[in-house]
Design a protein around this motif. Sequence first.
Motif, short mmCIF file in Angstrom:
data_model
loop_
_atom_site.label_atom_id
_atom_site.label_comp_id
_atom_site.label_asym_id
_atom_site.label_seq_id
_atom_site.Cartn_x
_atom_site.Cartn_y
_atom_site.Cartn_z
N LEU A 1 -2.43 13.11 0.41
CA LEU A 1 -1.33 13.94 -0.07
C LEU A 1 -1.21 13.85 -1.58
CD1 LEU A 1 1.16 15.72 0.57
CD2 LEU A 1 2.48 13.61 0.80
N SER A 2 -1.28 12.62 -2.11
CA SER A 2 -1.19 12.43 -3.57
C SER A 2 -2.35 13.07 -4.30
CB SER A 2 -1.14 10.93 -3.89
OG SER A 2 0.03 10.34 -3.37
N SER A 3 -3.50 13.17 -3.60
CA SER A 3 -4.69 13.77 -4.21
C SER A 3 -4.71 15.29 -4.09
CB SER A 3 -5.95 13.19 -3.55
OG SER A 3 -5.98 11.78 -3.70
N GLY A 4 -3.69 15.86 -3.45
CA GLY A 4 -3.59 17.31 -3.35
C GLY A 4 -4.20 17.90 -2.10
N ASP A 5 -4.67 17.06 -1.17
CA ASP A 5 -5.27 17.57 0.06
C ASP A 5 -4.23 17.52 1.18
OD1 ASP A 5 -6.79 18.31 2.22
OD2 ASP A 5 -8.27 16.70 2.04
N ALA A 6 -3.37 18.53 1.24
CA ALA A 6 -2.29 18.55 2.23
C ALA A 6 -2.84 18.63 3.65
CB ALA A 6 -1.36 19.73 1.96
N GLU A 7 -3.90 19.41 3.85
CA GLU A 7 -4.46 19.55 5.19
C GLU A 7 -5.05 18.23 5.67
OE1 GLU A 7 -5.41 20.93 8.80
OE2 GLU A 7 -4.18 21.92 7.29
N GLY A 8 -5.80 17.55 4.80
CA GLY A 8 -6.37 16.26 5.17
C GLY A 8 -5.28 15.24 5.47
N ALA B 1 0.84 -1.20 0.00
CA ALA B 1 0.00 0.00 0.00
C ALA B 1 0.87 1.25 0.00
CB ALA B 1 -0.93 0.00 1.21
N MET B 2 1.93 1.24 0.80
CA MET B 2 2.80 2.42 0.86
C MET B 2 3.63 2.59 -0.41
SD MET B 2 2.29 4.36 3.40
CE MET B 2 3.76 5.39 3.28
N ILE B 3 3.99 1.48 -1.05
CA ILE B 3 4.70 1.60 -2.34
C ILE B 3 3.77 2.24 -3.37
CG2 ILE B 3 5.67 0.29 -4.27
CD1 ILE B 3 6.83 -1.66 -2.26
N GLU B 4 2.49 1.87 -3.34
CA GLU B 4 1.52 2.50 -4.25
C GLU B 4 1.39 3.99 -3.93
OE1 GLU B 4 0.63 1.03 -6.75
OE2 GLU B 4 0.30 -1.11 -6.38
N VAL B 5 1.39 4.33 -2.65
CA VAL B 5 1.35 5.74 -2.24
C VAL B 5 2.56 6.47 -2.79
CG1 VAL B 5 1.63 7.28 -0.25
CG2 VAL B 5 -0.10 5.49 -0.19
N ARG B 6 3.73 5.88 -2.62
CA ARG B 6 4.96 6.49 -3.11
C ARG B 6 4.88 6.77 -4.61
NH1 ARG B 6 11.29 5.05 -3.11
NH2 ARG B 6 11.63 5.47 -5.32
N GLN B 7 4.30 5.82 -5.35
CA GLN B 7 4.22 5.94 -6.80
C GLN B 7 3.05 6.79 -7.27
OE1 GLN B 7 7.31 4.88 -6.86
NE2 GLN B 7 6.98 3.85 -8.81
N GLY B 8 2.22 7.25 -6.32
CA GLY B 8 1.08 8.08 -6.68
C GLY B 8 -0.11 7.31 -7.20
N ASN B 9 -0.13 5.99 -6.98
CA ASN B 9 -1.24 5.15 -7.44
C ASN B 9 -2.31 5.10 -6.35
OD1 ASN B 9 0.30 4.61 -9.77
ND2 ASN B 9 1.28 2.86 -8.77
N THR B 10 -3.09 6.16 -6.24
CA THR B 10 -4.02 6.28 -5.11
C THR B 10 -5.12 5.23 -5.11
OG1 THR B 10 -5.30 7.93 -6.35
CG2 THR B 10 -3.59 8.75 -4.87
N GLU B 11 -5.62 4.87 -6.29
CA GLU B 11 -6.70 3.88 -6.34
C GLU B 11 -6.21 2.51 -5.86
OE1 GLU B 11 -8.54 3.73 -10.14
OE2 GLU B 11 -9.25 5.81 -10.08
N ALA B 12 -5.01 2.14 -6.28
CA ALA B 12 -4.45 0.86 -5.84
C ALA B 12 -4.19 0.87 -4.34
CB ALA B 12 -3.16 0.57 -6.60
N ALA B 13 -3.68 1.99 -3.83
CA ALA B 13 -3.44 2.10 -2.38
C ALA B 13 -4.74 2.01 -1.61
CB ALA B 13 -2.73 3.42 -2.08
N GLN B 14 -5.80 2.64 -2.13
CA GLN B 14 -7.09 2.62 -1.45
C GLN B 14 -7.65 1.20 -1.40
OE1 GLN B 14 -8.68 5.35 0.06
NE2 GLN B 14 -9.93 3.69 0.87
N ARG B 15 -7.37 0.40 -2.41
CA ARG B 15 -7.87 -0.98 -2.42
C ARG B 15 -7.28 -1.78 -1.27
NH1 ARG B 15 -7.80 -0.40 -8.16
NH2 ARG B 15 -5.71 -1.29 -8.34
#
Length: 294
Positions: A158-165, A123-137
């Motif tokens: 963060l990858s989706s642009g919501d820094a505050e969230g 999941a974190m590797i997907e986050v690193r690569q910006g693959n948000t849908e795969a990470a969410q799965r």
Amino acid sequence: SAVLSAKAGVHDRAAHFLAQYEDVVAVTASRDPEPEQIISISRRYRDDWRRLGDDAIDVLEPSDVEIDVAPQYLPLEVEAEGLSLLLARGPVVASQWLKAFLARARWVNLLSWEWWPLHATLAMIEVRQGNTEAAQRWVDGGTLPESMSLVVRAGIELSSGDAEGANQLADRAAAVPDTPDRWRLAAYGLKLATMAATRDLENGTELLARLPQWRTSLSVVALLPAAGRRVILAELGDEYADVPGLRLDDAAPVRREPAEIELTPRQMDVLRGLEAGKTASEIADDLVLGRETI
């Protein structure tokens, strides 16, 4: 105790238990397979890297021994090797390797949720690569502990642009009492990434003060998005930037002026052929070279 401490990222405590184990072995003169497997896993988690000299970083290569298929510790052993692969070869190779093991998981007497260490790492590797849908799965799969789920969700925001969230979720992950140090460190890394995104790094002084922890948990740094790795690498030093799993390959390339680029005579021949409108095959025939060379 050694493997739990090492996995959690409490390296000094892991070293303490490993030393105690060696003392016991020295007295009993006995090394049994199961404890030895656990000790091997502990060392893989602990030894993300080692320093050679004053200016060289040597990443431990994945083990060349076969992974023991004893089910009880298999997920931990595979995860430890996957983290070594992440540092030594980068996220793509590590992800493929971990997924290959999961594809064969049905042949091992373990339930799907027992593979959560691999799920969290993937999941974190997907986050690193910006693959948000795969990470969410991986989050939706329901196998991740609460603290790890919060860290992954922070990376997704963060990858989706919501820094505050992302910042709020990272704070929640760090505040969970039973969050392992390794994942708390990942939450701090995501907070640094959000600060970089909002140009608010002045408030990151306390987080950057954790440099000793970053240096002994490079696999955590390797799991972070580029924004987080960039901030931490700037503090750790230039020698860390050459570690394959830490490289900022996704950073924008430095533009160079044409005058700074020198072509070899053979490259000039190819360029002239392109200028004349010739295909790679035609240029290869003209220069008596293979098309792949061109």
